[in-house]
Design an enzyme around this catalytic site. Structure first.
Site: not given
Ligand code: BES
Ligand code: ZN
Ligand code: MN
Length: 504
Positions: A282, A293, A352, A356
């Site tokens: 990230k 998280d 990332d 899921r």
């Molecule tokens: N934990 C994150 C989602 C998240 C983002 C939670 C901001 C709280 C605040 C999750 O694991 C993630 O990184 N999701 C990605 C998915 C993508 C790679 C398909 C996202 O939302 O960018």
């Molecule tokens: Zn996450």
């Molecule tokens: Mn993630």
């Protein structure tokens, strides 16, 4: 903050200040004659001239200090509203602000005159929410303050509920306790979510669950990485493979007497104790927030603990899927194919999208183990959900309209709102993999909250009622509010609690 019930009238009420929310232009001495009787000085106190009830206005009005009931705080709620949600919000905000003000005055205690709540609708509901809000406002997160701790405002020591009757009505006692326990539930979830990832990681989270469940009627099962491997949690293990702290699955089972064989309600929480993104790292900005998280797992743990403590007559199970998502030589790579517990092979394209992966194994496990009445998973799953709905409302997905309504209604009661989003079948093609049974993300950002939910749905058998709350936008409070200081909100803890109570 200890909760006291004081019957027998104002002469027995000793608290530092009485908290009285008031609508704009309300003549409180008329709308609440009991107050005028309990604190007659209000009829002549000069300070009453400044009490307007305007939103956010707080006036403390004093009688002679030797009077039994000599300090009353009026908290402005603004224009009178009638819609249930707005009234509840107004009540919570008012009592939270009242407690904050009492703390700023360095008082030791505060008081809620029960009779004053009638003007605010159902007085028992008002009491429950008042006590809930007062407790949230009294909490400050000082766990990691050391040299600056004494600069924080002192907390109130106790909160009194006053009755002019000789006895405390049973329902009032119950309502206040319910509000108190709901606050404790949310505070525990906030504490867990706020704990930094060098302190709270899968093993310590599991240990904490064991300690907290010790004196309860809960059965705790913890699976370590070896057991997860033996059982075939390939997707969950892939996420944890880059972390120095190995993954865990924590299962808490609550089976009240006489309900041991009921179909259980099962809560499933995403518990990524830190989400760096893995090899798909990230960006720096905001990465520290990824310590929370695991809010889904925190909400699951604290709600189950509270339900067991309350001895609700419903069989409830909590499953927390814990792992650390870190880059490492052993970490999962984009392009890897893993086999999950369901037997499906999964192509990983973006490390990332780890939430899921732990959840799909947990969902498969739940269905292999129990014949669930309903499964509700809670996850900080997608930034896309935050983009779609912002920071006040969670995304709700479900394959069952009646369950979706229940989750939304429980959230309404909790002040944790959600909005239903579609499990748009057409987007399933986005999860097609050229090499494996399924791919865990769509390739584009568009609709990513939906494709994530569709991925989870793939692991749900057709006849199992299932709901998924995407809380990515709402688990972090950026700016302090009356009910929540900056940081983790513990969102969904009270929703799950209300669902388990089943009487919202
Ligand atoms: N934990 C994150 C989602 C998240 C983002 C939670 C901001 C709280 C605040 C999750 O694991 C993630 O990184 N999701 C990605 C998915 C993508 C790679 C398909 C996202 O939302 O960018
Ligand atoms: Zn996450
Ligand atoms: Mn993630």
């Amino acid at each position: 903050m200890e909760l006291f019930f004081h019957a027998g009238g104002e002469d027995r009420w000793t608290a530092g200040v009485a908290l009285v929310p008031i609508w704009e232009n309300e003549n409180i001495l008329v709308t609440c004659a009991d107050l005028a009787e309990a604190a007659p000085f209000l009829q002549i106190a000069p300070g009453m001239r400044d009490v307007s009830g305007r939103k956010g206005e707080i006036s403390v009005v004093y009688g002679h200090k030797d009077l039994p009931y000599s300090r009353v705080m009026f908290i402005g709620m603004g224009e009178k509203c009638t819609e249930q949600r707005s009234v509840l919000e107004a009540i919570r905000t008012a009592f939270a602000k009242g407690v904050a003000k009492a703390r700023a005055l360095h008082l030791e205690s505060a008081h809620i005159p029960f009779f004053s709540l009638k003007r605010l609708g159902d007085e028992l509901v008002a009491l429950e929410e008042a006590v809930y809000a007062a407790n949230l406002a009294n909490y400050s997160n000082s766990r990691f303050k050391k040299t600056t701790k004494d600069k924080m405002l002192p907390e109130l020591q106790w909160l009194g509920i006053g009755f002019r009757e000789e006895f405390v009505p049973d329902e009032a006692r119950k309502a206040a306790r319910k509000g108190e326990r709901a606050a404790e539930c949310v505070i525990l979830a906030r504490k867990l979510a706020m704990a930094p990832s060098n302190v709270l990681y899968p093993e310590t989270f599991a240990e904490k669950a064991v300690i907290l469940a010790q004196d309860s009627r809960l059965t705790v099962t913890i699976m370590d990485e070896h057991e997860l491997e033996m059982k075939g949690f390939g997707a969950h293990l892939a996420v944890g493979s880059g972390g120095q702290h190995p993954p865990r699955l924590v299962v808490l089972e609550y089976a009240p007497k006489g309900h041991e064989n009921d179909k259980p309600i099962v809560f499933v929480g995403k518990g990524i104790t830190f989400d760096s993104g893995g090899l798909c790292l990230k960006p720096v900005a905001g990465m520290h927030m990824m310590k929370s998280d695991m809010t889904g797992a925190a909400a699951t743990l604290s709600s189950i603990l509270t339900l067991a403590e309350e001895e609700v007559p419903n069989r409830v199970i909590g499953v927390m899927a814990l792992a650390e998502n870190m880059p490492d030589g052993n970490a999962m790579r984009p392009g890897d194919v893993v086999e999950g517990l369901s037997g499906d092979t999964i192509e990983i394209v973006n490390t990332d999208a780890e939430g899921r992966l732990v959840l799909c194994d947990a969902l498969a496990y739940v269905q292999q183990t129990w014949d669930a009445r309903a499964i509700i998973d809670v996850a900080t799953l997608t930034g896309a959900c935050a983009t779609a709905l912002g920071d006040e409302v969670a995304g709700l997905f479900s394959n069952d309209d009646s369950l979706a309504e229940q989750v939304a209604a429980a959230g309404e009661k909790a002040g944790e709102y959600s909005w239903r989003l579609p499990l748009w079948e057409g987007y399933k093609t986005k999860l097609k993999s050229p090499v494996a049974d399924i791919c865990h993300t769509g390739f584009k950002r568009q609709g990513a909250a939906i494709t994530a939910a569709l991925f989870l749905k793939h692991f749900i058998k057709d006849n199992t009622p299932w709901a998924h709350l995407d809380i990515a936008g709402v688990d972090w409070c950026e700016k302090e509010t009356a009910l929540c200081s900056e940081g983790c909100s513990g969102f969904a803890a009270r929703t799950l609690l209300e669902l388990g109570r089943g009487d919202f």
